[in-house]
Design a protein around this motif. Structure first.
Motif, PDB file in Angstrom:
ATOM      1  N   THR A 153      46.431 -16.352   6.820  1.00  0.00           N
ATOM      2  CA  THR A 153      45.960 -15.419   5.778  1.00  0.00           C
ATOM      3  C   THR A 153      45.676 -16.159   4.464  1.00  0.00           C
ATOM      4  N   TRP A 155      45.045 -16.442   0.019  1.00  0.00           N
ATOM      5  CA  TRP A 155      45.869 -16.255  -1.177  1.00  0.00           C
ATOM      6  C   TRP A 155      45.450 -15.024  -1.993  1.00  0.00           C
ATOM      7  N   ASN A 156      44.269 -14.465  -1.725  1.00  0.00           N
ATOM      8  CA  ASN A 156      43.774 -13.450  -2.679  1.00  0.00           C
ATOM      9  C   ASN A 156      44.461 -12.083  -2.529  1.00  0.00           C
ATOM     10  N   ARG A 164      48.185  -5.701   6.967  1.00  0.00           N
ATOM     11  CA  ARG A 164      47.115  -5.106   7.775  1.00  0.00           C
ATOM     12  C   ARG A 164      47.146  -5.597   9.214  1.00  0.00           C
ATOM     13  N   ARG A 179      51.054 -17.700   9.201  1.00  0.00           N
ATOM     14  CA  ARG A 179      51.108 -18.794   8.229  1.00  0.00           C
ATOM     15  C   ARG A 179      50.317 -18.326   7.005  1.00  0.00           C
ATOM     16  N   THR A 182      49.041 -21.609   1.295  1.00  0.00           N
ATOM     17  CA  THR A 182      50.035 -22.481   0.659  1.00  0.00           C
ATOM     18  C   THR A 182      50.383 -22.007  -0.752  1.00  0.00           C
ATOM     19  N   ALA A 213      47.741 -27.159   6.560  1.00  0.00           N
ATOM     20  CA  ALA A 213      46.910 -26.074   7.103  1.00  0.00           C
ATOM     21  C   ALA A 213      46.273 -26.483   8.422  1.00  0.00           C
ATOM     22  N   THR A 232      42.086 -14.242   8.253  1.00  0.00           N
ATOM     23  CA  THR A 232      41.322 -13.786   7.094  1.00  0.00           C
ATOM     24  C   THR A 232      41.145 -14.981   6.182  1.00  0.00           C
ATOM     25  N   GLY A 233      39.891 -15.245   5.826  1.00  0.00           N
ATOM     26  CA  GLY A 233      39.610 -16.385   4.967  1.00  0.00           C
ATOM     27  C   GLY A 233      38.119 -16.645   4.924  1.00  0.00           C
ATOM     28  N   SER A 234      37.759 -17.873   4.625  1.00  0.00           N
ATOM     29  CA  SER A 234      36.340 -18.187   4.453  1.00  0.00           C
ATOM     30  C   SER A 234      35.628 -18.300   5.796  1.00  0.00           C
ATOM     31  N   GLU A 255      38.250 -11.871   9.704  1.00  0.00           N
ATOM     32  CA  GLU A 255      37.842 -11.174   8.480  1.00  0.00           C
ATOM     33  C   GLU A 255      37.403 -12.261   7.518  1.00  0.00           C
ATOM     34  N   LEU A 256      36.096 -12.458   7.386  1.00  0.00           N
ATOM     35  CA  LEU A 256      35.595 -13.642   6.682  1.00  0.00           C
ATOM     36  C   LEU A 256      34.918 -13.282   5.358  1.00  0.00           C
ATOM     37  N   CYS A 289      36.957 -10.223  -0.972  1.00  0.00           N
ATOM     38  CA  CYS A 289      35.850 -10.383  -0.021  1.00  0.00           C
ATOM     39  C   CYS A 289      34.863  -9.224  -0.120  1.00  0.00           C
ATOM     40  N   GLU A 386      28.794 -16.630  -1.977  1.00  0.00           N
ATOM     41  CA  GLU A 386      29.877 -15.724  -2.365  1.00  0.00           C
ATOM     42  C   GLU A 386      30.471 -16.302  -3.655  1.00  0.00           C
ATOM     43  N   PHE A 452      38.199  -1.473   8.626  1.00  0.00           N
ATOM     44  CA  PHE A 452      37.793  -2.532   7.694  1.00  0.00           C
ATOM     45  C   PHE A 452      37.307  -3.726   8.508  1.00  0.00           C
TER      46      PHE A 452
HETATM   47  P1  NAP Z   1      40.128 -20.427   3.174  1.00  0.00           P
HETATM   48  O1  NAP Z   1      39.951 -21.714   2.464  1.00  0.00           O
HETATM   49  O2  NAP Z   1      39.364 -20.202   4.424  1.00  0.00           O
HETATM   50  O3  NAP Z   1      41.715 -20.321   3.453  1.00  0.00           O
HETATM   51  C1  NAP Z   1      42.264 -19.211   4.101  1.00  0.00           C
HETATM   52  C2  NAP Z   1      43.491 -19.638   4.874  1.00  0.00           C
HETATM   53  O4  NAP Z   1      43.124 -20.608   5.850  1.00  0.00           O
HETATM   54  C3  NAP Z   1      44.570 -20.282   4.015  1.00  0.00           C
HETATM   55  O5  NAP Z   1      45.820 -19.933   4.542  1.00  0.00           O
HETATM   56  C4  NAP Z   1      44.316 -21.766   4.215  1.00  0.00           C
HETATM   57  O6  NAP Z   1      45.448 -22.568   4.026  1.00  0.00           O
HETATM   58  C5  NAP Z   1      43.909 -21.776   5.671  1.00  0.00           C
HETATM   59  N1  NAP Z   1      43.113 -22.933   6.066  1.00  0.00           N
HETATM   60  C6  NAP Z   1      42.229 -23.632   5.321  1.00  0.00           C
HETATM   61  N2  NAP Z   1      41.680 -24.629   6.069  1.00  0.00           N
HETATM   62  C7  NAP Z   1      42.241 -24.540   7.300  1.00  0.00           C
HETATM   63  C8  NAP Z   1      42.097 -25.284   8.524  1.00  0.00           C
HETATM   64  N3  NAP Z   1      41.249 -26.305   8.619  1.00  0.00           N
HETATM   65  N4  NAP Z   1      42.820 -24.898   9.596  1.00  0.00           N
HETATM   66  C9  NAP Z   1      43.669 -23.861   9.507  1.00  0.00           C
HETATM   67  N5  NAP Z   1      43.863 -23.114   8.390  1.00  0.00           N
HETATM   68  C10 NAP Z   1      43.141 -23.460   7.303  1.00  0.00           C
HETATM   69  O7  NAP Z   1      39.803 -19.202   2.262  1.00  0.00           O
HETATM   70  P2  NAP Z   1      40.338 -18.896   0.793  1.00  0.00           P
HETATM   71  O8  NAP Z   1      39.507 -19.638  -0.165  1.00  0.00           O
HETATM   72  O9  NAP Z   1      41.806 -19.069   0.728  1.00  0.00           O
HETATM   73  O10 NAP Z   1      40.075 -17.321   0.714  1.00  0.00           O
HETATM   74  C11 NAP Z   1      38.886 -16.816   0.255  1.00  0.00           C
HETATM   75  C12 NAP Z   1      37.980 -16.429   1.406  1.00  0.00           C
HETATM   76  O11 NAP Z   1      38.613 -15.431   2.201  1.00  0.00           O
HETATM   77  C13 NAP Z   1      36.705 -15.786   0.884  1.00  0.00           C
HETATM   78  O12 NAP Z   1      35.602 -16.249   1.606  1.00  0.00           O
HETATM   79  C14 NAP Z   1      36.937 -14.309   1.143  1.00  0.00           C
HETATM   80  O13 NAP Z   1      35.773 -13.559   1.247  1.00  0.00           O
HETATM   81  C15 NAP Z   1      37.727 -14.341   2.406  1.00  0.00           C
HETATM   82  N6  NAP Z   1      38.460 -13.076   2.578  1.00  0.00           N
HETATM   83  C16 NAP Z   1      38.023 -12.199   3.525  1.00  0.00           C
HETATM   84  C17 NAP Z   1      38.659 -10.975   3.677  1.00  0.00           C
HETATM   85  C18 NAP Z   1      38.187  -9.993   4.712  1.00  0.00           C
HETATM   86  O14 NAP Z   1      38.928  -9.068   5.014  1.00  0.00           O
HETATM   87  N7  NAP Z   1      36.991 -10.129   5.268  1.00  0.00           N
HETATM   88  C19 NAP Z   1      39.749 -10.658   2.870  1.00  0.00           C
HETATM   89  C20 NAP Z   1      40.174 -11.569   1.911  1.00  0.00           C
HETATM   90  C21 NAP Z   1      39.513 -12.787   1.786  1.00  0.00           C
HETATM   91  P3  NAP Z   1      45.761 -23.288   2.611  1.00  0.00           P
HETATM   92  O15 NAP Z   1      46.191 -22.211   1.710  1.00  0.00           O
HETATM   93  O16 NAP Z   1      46.815 -24.258   2.893  1.00  0.00           O
HETATM   94  O17 NAP Z   1      44.464 -23.903   2.164  1.00  0.00           O
END
Ligand code: NAP
Length: 485
Positions: A153, A155-156, A164, A179, A182, A213, A232-234, A255-256, A289, A386, A452
């Motif tokens: 998941t 940080w936001n 969820r 996990r 960080t 990570a 959920t993340g990028s 959820e990207l 997001c 974004e 969602f």
């Molecule tokens: P992110 O860089 O993709 O990081 C998300 C999670 O993935 C963090 O826990 C991160 O760990 C981990 N991570 C990063 N690189 C990894 C790897 N190579 N292998 C495994 N895990 C890895 O995204 P973010 O910048 O934190 O969050 C913002 C993004 O999330 C935005 O694009 C946003 O739109 C999206 N988001 C989507 C939703 C949805 O519901 N669609 C909701 C909220 C956010 P670390 O913390 O250690 O880097």
């Protein structure tokens, strides 16, 4: 961290199999508003991740064998405890993530609402009977928990993105390893403390905190004992995790990222559109997001909308989220501020105008003031990428079909918004937008009863609602034969 009513909610180690796992190496958790260290957390790694997976595997048999009512009671206890501790959870969340306290408490209530929802929805995991092809047979469909679920998941939303997923997984009868990001593990660990107090058995809900990570992500995506992976993340990281999951053909939900258009038509209630755009753009300093990424305004109401929008933006108050009256907190890091500034600079060099905002705000390197950009086109960086920051790019359009074309001209498909009072237009535009969620005369759309999730490169699967359990269930077909006398 001080000022918690219950200091025991501040935890410093991973929660695995009902125990807190301390280790030598630590990560310092910083308040993004002040840069101050608020806590140290033990830095777990691949060994602890493996341990958590094994504990979830061990707990699966007994947890999945519980009745839906038994699981419901425990989830309900968890919900009650989260709401009873909303103030402390909000304070922890603001301290590690930065959003204003009122928003943080709102996130806690939002996250808890999924636990409440799935505590009930878990009682409605129905199967089917289907007419068979011959009289001596019967076709029955049952649904069963998929197994051990792993989650990563961001940080936001340090509370709600976990709630969820975990609520649906646990209600379906699965066990869970998460996990968290960080930078924001404290909310996750406080949730684990409350899960334990709620009576959720050891091994059912595990939180592994560590800064590796990549290494921890590799185990969570490739481990043969994990049946389902949810992220959920990028989009960029999501894509690589999907390919890692392919090695064991896991069920995956993603959820990207998003690039939400917010369209204001000339028949809209402009004041309502301004209010909707404000909340949808600047909530969480633009770091959600589903945040509005591009404001599309019909040319004949462009001047009126822009003037009223800027007046509304002037009323926002930026600062430390723990201070009263602050409505826009810091961004997560100074690097995040730099990246958003780069998008602004490049767009200005391509013809965008900085219409409002203190670009050089100097209250701290993690802060970026709310900014409004005009004369933006859809190919400029602020519209193409974004933004994930408090910047509102305004794009003008002539007619409905141009608005839909611009809105859909993105690889993302998470949320979209539009304002119109014309019922025909409402249906045409709602059906024409390639987005998983559409707010119509509404800027805040997410709730536990609604699905969602996104289309295109914004991901797959849905969280919340009656559809949200499907991601955690297997459908099994039973063919009963030999029924003739
Ligand atoms: P992110 O860089 O993709 O990081 C998300 C999670 O993935 C963090 O826990 C991160 O760990 C981990 N991570 C990063 N690189 C990894 C790897 N190579 N292998 C495994 N895990 C890895 O995204 P973010 O910048 O934190 O969050 C913002 C993004 O999330 C935005 O694009 C946003 O739109 C999206 N988001 C989507 C939703 C949805 O519901 N669609 C909701 C909220 C956010 P670390 O913390 O250690 O880097």
């Amino acid at each position: 961290m001080q000022h918690l009513n219950d200091q025991k909610l501040l935890k410093h180690a991973s929660y695995i199999n009902g125990c807190w796992h301390y280790c030598v190496n630590e990560i310092a958790i910083l308040n993004p508003a002040t840069g101050e260290e608020i806590a140290k957390v033990c830095n777990a790694g691949v060994t602890e991740t493996e341990l958590a997976i094994q504990s979830a595997k061990k707990a699966l048999k007994a947890w999945s064998a519980k009745s839906a009512n038994e699981r419901s009671t425990l989830l309900r206890n968890w919900f009650d405890l989260m709401m009873a501790n909303q103030d402390d959870l909000g304070r922890i969340l603001t301290s590690e993530q930065g959003k204003p306290l009122a928003e943080a408490k709102g996130e806690v209530a939002y996250g808890a609402s999924f636990i409440e929802w799935f505590a009930e929805e878990g009682k409605r995991i129905y199967g089917d009977t289907i007419p068979a092809s011959s009289g001596d047979k019967r076709i029955v469909v049952i649904k069963q928990p998929i197994g051990v679920v792993a989650a990563i998941t961001p940080w936001n939303f340090p509370n709600a993105m976990i709630a969820r997923k975990a609520a649906a997984a646990l209600a379906a009868g699965c066990t869970f390893v998460v996990r968290p990001a960080t930078q924001t593990p404290l909310s996750a660990l406080a949730m684990a403390e409350l899960a334990e107090r709620a009576g959720i058995p050891a091994g059912v809900f595990n939180v592994v905190v560590g800064d590796d990570a990549r290494g921890m992500g590799k185990i969570l995506t490739e481990h043969k004992d994990i049946a389902k992976f949810t992220f959920t993340g990028s989009t960029e990281v999501g894509k690589s995790l999907i390919s890692q999951c392919a090695t064991t053909v896991k069920k995956v939900s993603m959820e990207l990222g998003g690039n939400a258009p917010f369209i204001v038509f000339d028949d809209a209630d402009i004041d309502a559109a301004v209010a909707g755009a404000l909340v949808s753009k600047y909530r969480n300093a633009g770091q959600t997001c589903v945040c509005t990424n591009r404001i599309l305004v019909q040319e004949n109401v462009l001047a009126e909308f822009t003037e009223k929008f800027i007046e509304a933006v002037k009323a926002l108050s930026i600062g430390n989220g723990l201070d009263e009256d602050v409505t826009v907190g810091p961004m997560i890091t100074a690097q995040a501020v730099k990246e958003v500034r780069k998008l602004i600079d490049e767009s200005i060099s391509q013809g965008a105008e900085l219409t409002f905002g203190d670009y050089d705000l100097s209250i701290g390197e993690n802060f970026l003031a709310p900014i409004v950009l005009s004369k933006v086109t859809n190919d400029m960086p602020v519209a193409h990428y974004e933004i994930f920051g408090p910047v509102a790019p305004i794009i003008s359009f002539q007619d409905e079909s141009e608005a839909i074309t611009i809105a859909n001209d993105t690889e993302f498909g998470l949320a979209a918004y539009f304002y119109s009072r014309d019922i025909g237009r409402v249906w045409r535009v709602a059906e024409g937008l390639d987005f998983g969620m559409v707010g119509i005369n509404e800027g805040l759309i997410s709730n536990a009863a609604a699905p969602f999730g996104g289309m295109k490169q914004s991901g797959n699967g849905r969280e919340g609602s009656k559809y949200g359990l499907d991601d955690y269930l297997e459908i099994k077909y039973l063919c009963m034969g030999g029924l003739d006398k």
